[in-house]
Structures are given as structure tokens and as C-alpha cells.
Design an enzyme around this catalytic site. Structure first.
Site, PDB file in Angstrom:
ATOM      1  CG  ASP A  21      -2.075   0.923   1.114  1.00  0.00           C
ATOM      2  OD1 ASP A  21      -2.332   1.425   0.000  1.00  0.00           O
ATOM      3  OD2 ASP A  21      -2.739   1.178   2.143  1.00  0.00           O
ATOM      4  CG  HIS A  38       0.648   2.132  -9.349  1.00  0.00           C
ATOM      5  ND1 HIS A  38       0.342   1.777  -8.055  1.00  0.00           N
ATOM      6  CD2 HIS A  38      -0.445   2.803  -9.814  1.00  0.00           C
ATOM      7  CE1 HIS A  38      -0.874   2.223  -7.756  1.00  0.00           C
ATOM      8  NE2 HIS A  38      -1.368   2.846  -8.803  1.00  0.00           N
ATOM      9  CG  LEU A 132       9.716 -16.871  -3.700  1.00  0.00           C
ATOM     10  CD1 LEU A 132       9.331 -17.004  -2.229  1.00  0.00           C
ATOM     11  CD2 LEU A 132      10.213 -15.448  -3.989  1.00  0.00           C
TER      12      LEU A 132
HETATM   13  C1  FPP Z   1      -1.570   0.208  -3.521  1.00  0.00           C
HETATM   14  O1  FPP Z   1      -1.164   1.548  -3.487  1.00  0.00           O
HETATM   15  C2  FPP Z   1      -1.006  -0.507  -4.655  1.00  0.00           C
HETATM   16  C3  FPP Z   1      -1.720  -1.051  -5.683  1.00  0.00           C
HETATM   17  C4  FPP Z   1      -3.186  -0.999  -5.745  1.00  0.00           C
HETATM   18  C5  FPP Z   1      -1.073  -1.726  -6.804  1.00  0.00           C
HETATM   19  C6  FPP Z   1       0.174  -2.482  -6.474  1.00  0.00           C
HETATM   20  C7  FPP Z   1       0.872  -2.740  -7.739  1.00  0.00           C
HETATM   21  C8  FPP Z   1       2.207  -2.728  -7.921  1.00  0.00           C
HETATM   22  C9  FPP Z   1       3.211  -2.528  -6.866  1.00  0.00           C
HETATM   23  C10 FPP Z   1       2.746  -2.889  -9.290  1.00  0.00           C
HETATM   24  C11 FPP Z   1       2.365  -4.129 -10.027  1.00  0.00           C
HETATM   25  C12 FPP Z   1       2.790  -5.355  -9.349  1.00  0.00           C
HETATM   26  C13 FPP Z   1       3.397  -6.397  -9.936  1.00  0.00           C
HETATM   27  C14 FPP Z   1       3.534  -7.642  -9.151  1.00  0.00           C
HETATM   28  C15 FPP Z   1       3.965  -6.357 -11.286  1.00  0.00           C
HETATM   29  P1  FPP Z   1      -2.283   2.654  -3.619  1.00  0.00           P
HETATM   30  O2  FPP Z   1      -2.378   3.028  -5.058  1.00  0.00           O
HETATM   31  O3  FPP Z   1      -3.540   2.170  -3.009  1.00  0.00           O
HETATM   32  O4  FPP Z   1      -1.651   3.795  -2.790  1.00  0.00           O
HETATM   33  P2  FPP Z   1      -2.444   4.873  -1.894  1.00  0.00           P
HETATM   34  O5  FPP Z   1      -3.103   4.105  -0.793  1.00  0.00           O
HETATM   35  O6  FPP Z   1      -1.336   5.745  -1.408  1.00  0.00           O
HETATM   36  O7  FPP Z   1      -3.393   5.577  -2.800  1.00  0.00           O
END
Ligand code: FPP
Length: 254
Positions: A21, A38, A132
Site C-alpha cells: 500500500d 506504481h 520461491l
Molecule cells: C496500492 O497503493 C497498490 C496497488 C493498488 C497496486 C500495487 C501494484 C504494484 C506494486 C505494481 C504491479 C505489481 C506487480 C507484481 C507487477 P495505492 O495506489 O492504493 O496507494 P495509496 O493508498 O497511497 O493511494
């Protein structure tokens, strides 16, 4: 960053689950678009996959896209799907080389065709790996997963291949997406929120929960080591008393 000497390699969790997050907030703090967060989040994914491989962790489950995330602005959803495809394409050779086996849990069919194709290819290409197990939760909802398992069990009962009295917690576990994986012993959530957010609700029953204020794009190996050191200070009792746990320890005279 090398593995701290204080980390007991014989008492590591077999399965770590992570709610990644804070990508959006991390980007916003830098005056950038959420998508930038991201992108940097993928660098953290690489680093943590690497660290888990080095430590000999068996399973790492990453909450990469929740079923609820479809409700985000279309541009962000599209960017995330594109990032997923590009990352898998770019990383699959390294996954193969590093003995990492890829799995996906969630509503696979709801992902765009190109994602499904790329993921299926990577799943096949890494199927023989024995290191893994990297589990990506994509279009994942734990409540949907439990509803799906219930439907599968109900079909078996209706078809006569299962009896109602034979249904127990193990039956339910064996109809979840995670049926072939052990339950996570440690769940990490980054970025300061103290919630489970519909992630592995059944499987996390006895997991130790670790929350950190670090945003996911800043979460690197040393942060994982901190979480593991914290985990090793906890006593996992599974409903027993502390005295029972102490006397259960191997080598202990009863
Ligand atoms: C949460 O941060 C994150 C996500 C919803 C997406 C996670 C995706 C990645 C790290 C990239 C793709 C992953 C792979 C495995 C290739 P948020 O956007 O909710 O952040 P916020 O809470 O600050 O708005």
C-alpha cells in the site's frame, strides 16, 4: 544490504503475504502522478522477491490488484494492467533463472486477455522451478474466493460426491485458490493503514500481522528484515498458554 546476523534463519516464516500500500501517496508527496508510484512499486517487488529467494522463503503472496481496484479511474486501471504485462514480460527470464515459480490467485478471467496470455506463459515457463513460489493476487477478493469455494462444495454435495457431514474447515481450505499453499505466518501491510482489506481472510487466521508506515515504493530488503526480526520476537500460541508453548519446544524436558 546484507542479511542481519541477528535473524534466525531456522525460524523464518514459510509464507509471507504483503499488502503493498501507499504507491499513490508516495507519488503525490513527490508531486507526481499516482502511476509513478506504481512504477517505483515494481522496483520494491523485485527487491522483496530477491530477498525472499535469498532467505529461502517458500511462498510470497503479493496483493497486486484487488477486485475493488476495478473501481479506480480507468486511466489508472489501464496503467496498472499495462505495468503488469510489461513487468511479467521483462522479468520472466530472471524468474526462471532464479528458480522462482509464478502463481496467480483471484478472478483470472476478469483480467484483460493480454494479461491472461502473458501470465499463463510465465506460469508455464516457471512451472518446473522449485525455489520461491511467488503468488500474485490479481482481481482478488477473499469474500468472493470463499463464495466460490462454497459453490464448488455445494455442487459436489448436489452431485452426490460429497456428504454434508464431511464438510469442515479443511474442506473449505481445499476449495480456495490457495489450496496448494500453506497459510501465511506473517502478513505485512505498508503505508500506515491497519486493515486486512478483503485479503486472505480465512488463510490469515493465525498469521502475525506487521504494519509499517513505510510506503510500498520505499519498502526494500532492510524493511523486510525488520519485519522478520519483529516476527521472531513474537510468541505464536495458537490458542494455547505461554507455559504450554514453552514446554512444547524441542529439546525441552517435560
Ligand atoms: C496500492 O497503493 C497498490 C496497488 C493498488 C497496486 C500495487 C501494484 C504494484 C506494486 C505494481 C504491479 C505489481 C506487480 C507484481 C507487477 P495505492 O495506489 O492504493 O496507494 P495509496 O493508498 O497511497 O493511494
Amino acid at each position: 544490504m546484507s542479511i542481519p546476523g541477528t535473524l534466525d534463519r531456522s525460524r523464518l516464516p514459510q509464507h509471507i503475504a504483503i499488502i503493498m500500500d501507499g504507491n499513490g501517496r508516495w507519488a503525490k508527496e513527490r508531486g507526481e502522478d499516482r502511476v509513478y508510484g506504481h512504477y517505483e512499486g515494481v522496483v520494491s517487488v523485485r527487491s522483496i522477491v530477491d530477498a525472499c529467494g535469498e532467505l529461502g522463503i517458500g511462498y510470497l503472496t503479493l496483493y497486486a490488484f484487488s477486485a475493488e481496484n476495478w473501481n479506480r479511474p480507468k486511466a489508472e486501471v489501464d496503467a496498472l494492467m499495462e505495468l503488469l504485462v510489461n513487468t511479467i514480460r521483462k522479468e520472466v527470464d530472471d524468474l526462471k533463472k532464479n528458480n522462482v515459480r509464478l502463481h496467480v490467485i483471484g478472478d483470472f478471467e476478469s483480467l484483460p486477455d493480454i494479461c491472461q496470455t502473458e501470465l499463463n506463459e510465465a506460469i508455464d515457463m516457471t512451472a518446473m522451478n522449485t525455489g520461491l513460489n511467488l503468488v500474485l493476487a490479481l482481481s482478488y477478493s477473499s469474500r468472493d474466493e470463499m463464495a466460490r469455494a462454497t459453490r464448488l462444495i455445494a455442487e459436489k454435495v448436489a452431485g452426490g460426491s460429497m456428504q454434508i457431514e464431511d464438510i469442515n474447515d479443511k474442506t473449505l481450505a481445499s476449495h480456495l485458490y490457495t489450496s496448494n499453499f500453506p497459510d501465511p505466518e506473517l502478513m505485512i501491510r505498508t503505508s500506515g493503514e491497519h486493515r486486512i482489506s478483503n485479503f486472505l481472510l480465512f488463510q490469515l487466521a493465525y498469521a502475525e500481522l506487521y504494519f509499517t508506515n513505510v510506503h510500498w515504493p520505499d519498502f526494500r530488503k532492510e524493511n523486510l528484515y525488520d519485519a522478520l526480526l519483529n516476527y521472531q520476537q513474537r510468541e505464536r500460541r495458537f490458542g494455547k498458554t505461554s507455559e504450554q508453548i514453552q514446554s512444547d519446544k524441542p529439546g525441552q524436558v517435560h
